[in-house]
Scaffold this motif. Sequence first.
Motif, mmCIF file in Angstrom:
data_model
loop_
_atom_site.group_PDB
_atom_site.id
_atom_site.type_symbol
_atom_site.label_atom_id
_atom_site.label_comp_id
_atom_site.label_asym_id
_atom_site.label_seq_id
_atom_site.Cartn_x
_atom_site.Cartn_y
_atom_site.Cartn_z
ATOM 1 N N GLU A 347 0.946 -1.257 0.217
ATOM 2 C CA GLU A 347 0.118 0.621 -0.043
ATOM 3 C C GLU A 347 0.626 1.151 0.103
ATOM 4 O O GLU A 347 0.902 2.282 -0.910
ATOM 5 C CB GLU A 347 -1.182 -0.220 0.903
ATOM 6 C CG GLU A 347 -1.977 1.168 0.497
ATOM 7 C CD GLU A 347 -3.558 0.986 1.572
ATOM 8 O OE1 GLU A 347 -4.065 -0.382 2.233
ATOM 9 O OE2 GLU A 347 -4.169 1.280 2.330
ATOM 10 N N ALA A 348 2.102 0.968 0.945
ATOM 11 C CA ALA A 348 3.105 2.443 0.945
ATOM 12 C C ALA A 348 3.579 2.675 -0.776
ATOM 13 O O ALA A 348 3.702 3.670 -1.144
ATOM 14 C CB ALA A 348 3.500 2.006 2.089
ATOM 15 N N VAL A 349 3.927 1.355 -1.404
ATOM 16 C CA VAL A 349 4.853 1.080 -2.104
ATOM 17 C C VAL A 349 3.964 2.380 -3.590
ATOM 18 O O VAL A 349 4.324 3.439 -4.091
ATOM 19 C CB VAL A 349 5.232 0.440 -3.507
ATOM 20 C CG1 VAL A 349 5.390 0.398 -4.676
ATOM 21 C CG2 VAL A 349 5.891 -0.214 -1.878
ATOM 22 N N ILE A 350 2.402 1.694 -3.736
ATOM 23 C CA ILE A 350 1.245 2.680 -4.183
ATOM 24 C C ILE A 350 1.534 3.772 -4.192
ATOM 25 O O ILE A 350 1.183 4.075 -5.069
ATOM 26 C CB ILE A 350 0.111 1.356 -4.457
ATOM 27 C CG1 ILE A 350 0.476 0.151 -5.020
ATOM 28 C CG2 ILE A 350 -0.965 2.103 -5.221
ATOM 29 C CD1 ILE A 350 -0.649 -0.660 -5.282
ATOM 30 N N GLY A 355 3.051 9.409 -5.340
ATOM 31 C CA GLY A 355 2.836 10.560 -4.765
ATOM 32 C C GLY A 355 2.438 10.819 -3.851
ATOM 33 O O GLY A 355 2.273 12.012 -2.883
ATOM 34 N N LYS A 356 1.861 10.191 -3.087
ATOM 35 C CA LYS A 356 0.857 10.208 -1.609
ATOM 36 C C LYS A 356 1.865 9.755 -0.329
ATOM 37 O O LYS A 356 2.704 8.578 -0.834
ATOM 38 C CB LYS A 356 -0.669 10.115 -1.775
ATOM 39 C CG LYS A 356 -1.320 9.968 -2.776
ATOM 40 C CD LYS A 356 -2.223 9.778 -2.271
ATOM 41 C CE LYS A 356 -4.095 10.364 -3.618
ATOM 42 N NZ LYS A 356 -5.023 9.865 -2.929
ATOM 43 N N ASP A 357 1.984 10.579 0.819
ATOM 44 C CA ASP A 357 2.636 9.692 1.683
ATOM 45 C C ASP A 357 1.425 8.701 2.046
ATOM 46 O O ASP A 357 0.662 8.504 1.596
ATOM 47 C CB ASP A 357 2.040 10.756 3.059
ATOM 48 C CG ASP A 357 2.814 12.298 3.043
ATOM 49 O OD1 ASP A 357 4.469 12.280 2.012
ATOM 50 O OD2 ASP A 357 2.859 13.345 3.159
ATOM 51 N N PRO A 358 2.289 7.968 3.106
ATOM 52 C CA PRO A 358 2.167 6.905 3.519
ATOM 53 C C PRO A 358 0.662 7.121 4.431
ATOM 54 O O PRO A 358 0.672 7.725 5.089
ATOM 55 C CB PRO A 358 3.001 6.114 4.390
ATOM 56 C CG PRO A 358 4.270 7.047 4.770
ATOM 57 C CD PRO A 358 4.160 8.003 3.469
ATOM 58 N N GLU B 30 -2.857 10.138 6.663
ATOM 59 C CA GLU B 30 -4.733 9.243 6.660
ATOM 60 C C GLU B 30 -4.067 8.079 7.859
ATOM 61 O O GLU B 30 -3.809 7.634 7.224
ATOM 62 C CB GLU B 30 -4.816 9.213 5.323
ATOM 63 C CG GLU B 30 -5.267 10.005 4.485
ATOM 64 C CD GLU B 30 -5.317 9.433 2.512
ATOM 65 O OE1 GLU B 30 -5.858 8.660 2.434
ATOM 66 O OE2 GLU B 30 -4.414 10.242 1.598
ATOM 67 N N PRO B 31 -6.099 8.567 8.105
ATOM 68 C CA PRO B 31 -6.237 7.145 8.636
ATOM 69 C C PRO B 31 -6.825 6.359 8.361
ATOM 70 O O PRO B 31 -6.170 6.259 6.488
ATOM 71 C CB PRO B 31 -7.950 6.732 9.540
ATOM 72 C CG PRO B 31 -8.178 7.953 8.696
ATOM 73 C CD PRO B 31 -7.004 8.716 7.839
ATOM 74 N N ALA B 32 -5.825 4.444 8.948
ATOM 75 C CA ALA B 32 -5.681 3.205 7.394
ATOM 76 C C ALA B 32 -7.446 2.838 6.821
ATOM 77 O O ALA B 32 -8.263 3.395 7.565
ATOM 78 C CB ALA B 32 -5.728 2.445 8.859
ATOM 79 N N SER B 33 -6.988 2.334 5.614
ATOM 80 C CA SER B 33 -8.016 2.975 4.904
ATOM 81 C C SER B 33 -8.750 1.383 5.324
ATOM 82 O O SER B 33 -8.444 -0.171 6.389
ATOM 83 C CB SER B 33 -7.451 1.978 3.542
ATOM 84 O OG SER B 33 -6.732 1.347 3.543
ATOM 85 N N GLU B 34 -9.571 1.557 4.815
ATOM 86 C CA GLU B 34 -10.340 -0.200 5.055
ATOM 87 C C GLU B 34 -10.067 -1.449 4.604
ATOM 88 O O GLU B 34 -9.752 -2.215 5.500
ATOM 89 C CB GLU B 34 -12.212 -0.088 4.015
ATOM 90 C CG GLU B 34 -12.801 0.771 4.575
ATOM 91 C CD GLU B 34 -14.379 0.621 3.450
ATOM 92 O OE1 GLU B 34 -14.312 -0.008 3.051
ATOM 93 O OE2 GLU B 34 -14.842 1.464 4.035
#
Lengths: 427, 202
Positions: A347-350, A355-358, B30-34
């Motif tokens: 999820e962090a890699v994607i 260009g989004k922060d984790p 951001e809060p953890a996603s579903e």
Amino acid sequence: MANLTRRTFIKAAGGAAAAVGLVGPARSWAAEPHVVVIGGGYGGAIAAKYLRMMSGGKIKVTMIERDESYYSCPLSNWVVAGFRDLGVQKHSWAEAAKAHGFSVIHKEAEAIDPKAKTVSLAGGEKVSYDKLIVSPGVDYKDNIEGYTKKEYEQHPHAWHAGPQTEALKKKLAAMPDGGKVIIVPPEDPFRCPPGPYERVSLIAHYLKKNKPKSKILVLDPKDKFSKQGLFAGGWKTLYGYETPNSLIEWVAGASGGKVARFDAATGTVFTEMDQHKGDVVNIIPNQKAGQIAFASNLVEGDWCPVNKQTFESTLHKDVYVIGDACNAAKMPKSGYAANSQAKVCVEAVIRSIHGKDPADASYVNTCYSMLSPDYAISVANVFKLKDGEITPINGGMSPPEATPEFRKMEAEFNESWYRSIMADMFA
Amino acid sequence: MHHKSIRTLVMAGCLASAGLLALAGTALAEPASESMLSNTCAGCHGTDGVAAGPAMPSIANMDAKIMENLLMQFKSGERPSTIMGRIATGYEDAELKAIAQHFSKLPWKSTAVPTDPKLVAEGAKLHKSEKCNSCHEEDGRTQSAEDGVMRQAGQIPHYLFLQMVNYQKQEYPDVPKKMMSRLSKLSEKDLQALAHFYASQK
């Protein structure tokens, strides 16, 4: 009511949530970013599959895995104890690769060049990447004099499942009734903290059934171990632990359990004060991150330091390390932990590609240990990031007092756990 | 007294600013996603909630309210379990709700475990004669949050069997007294028959 329910069902089934990927174009990346995964175990197999699933197939994924087939370490102690075929532990990547659309190169990854962003393979070929996920597992140290790679064949450690597992099983089968099994667990941290003690339990189960005059001597460098109270309780119930007829004797490091030397020819282990000859000697060496981590300067000490929110190496940008090889304290080095870390990392890699922060991470470890085929215990923890560290939020171990039905149910869940987590990796 | 409350106020103020500083130090994520919360369940319940293990239920497509209720019952200990209670206590209520939302949106996939035709036929009879069908409508396909009715159709048969044995042994929230007393009269073979019947209903 029936109609309404049915409608709800159809709607939900129709809106199949195939991909939870992020939409929108990747910033300053090639049209199709390429993520390479080194290693196809509990961490790597999940990383490759979930990169495809969670990006909706928008990321090109290549797995580099030395072996043609995979043997799961979890549940391999059942094989050692003779109530499971090694074949059930064997898997391959072909089905998942086809179903999810990633490719697998069966070659050894020898080194990473983080500047050129390439991985060099045995034979000289180079594979370039935009992001790299490394999941190499563990390698072994020569911490006991006289027990090195040369001795692994004659005296298998069986900490990598496969031929070693079968070899240890055969040694036990060949041992006469009344023989002595010596088990030497490693020092912390190591792969599968309760694993050596599950092995002790299941070998005791085998001996009780087949060679009841035999004994197991555990010479431990440590003074305590994972799930110790639950293991000791189970050993009392099942194997007469702490009675004169106990099948198992456990010697703590402080009480003379530290093994310094091994004589492979006679099967004798030497502690500081004493020596013991075993009919079967199972030394599990101390451990460190897999070879590639050392070849590519990904380590600090024995393990790979990572940002625990993303698993990106703190030493090399765009290189991520997951599973046993990384320092993910306080998560244990377990298969389930590697599975969970792979998903956090993906999820962090994607997000990074977009260009989004984790985002906030959520991690789980669920780990069963068998004490006999009808008796299992477990530990389950949910973890979150607190002040940069992976911190257990809650969870815990099986209750110290439980009915035989409860222990049996956990044994059933262990097998179910295995099948589901294997399907998560290989289907 | 007055003095003390001022001190408390000052202390609280310090704590508050310390808290703000801590927040400033680490960028607010951001809060953890579903999916972040839910994908960890796959280790036992299978990819996208479709389980492969015989004692493990598939949880894909479960009505969100039903699953939220179950998770909250696991968390409070109201619902007996070996391990789910320990896991559920690791999450905030809102996180359990998000997990329930996630799985409710995933498609159901019936089990591929083969069923025994003889047991299926016996189970079909029991389903009617024991009046299971009064709540478990459409041969176990319906879900009702109001009545806590879960889908059994296409569920893994061994799980269904084990769960009915559990219902015979102890009280569960959402298991009505009538159902308990009917179940308590059934033999192990009857329960196997019901399990195979529901599992066969894809």
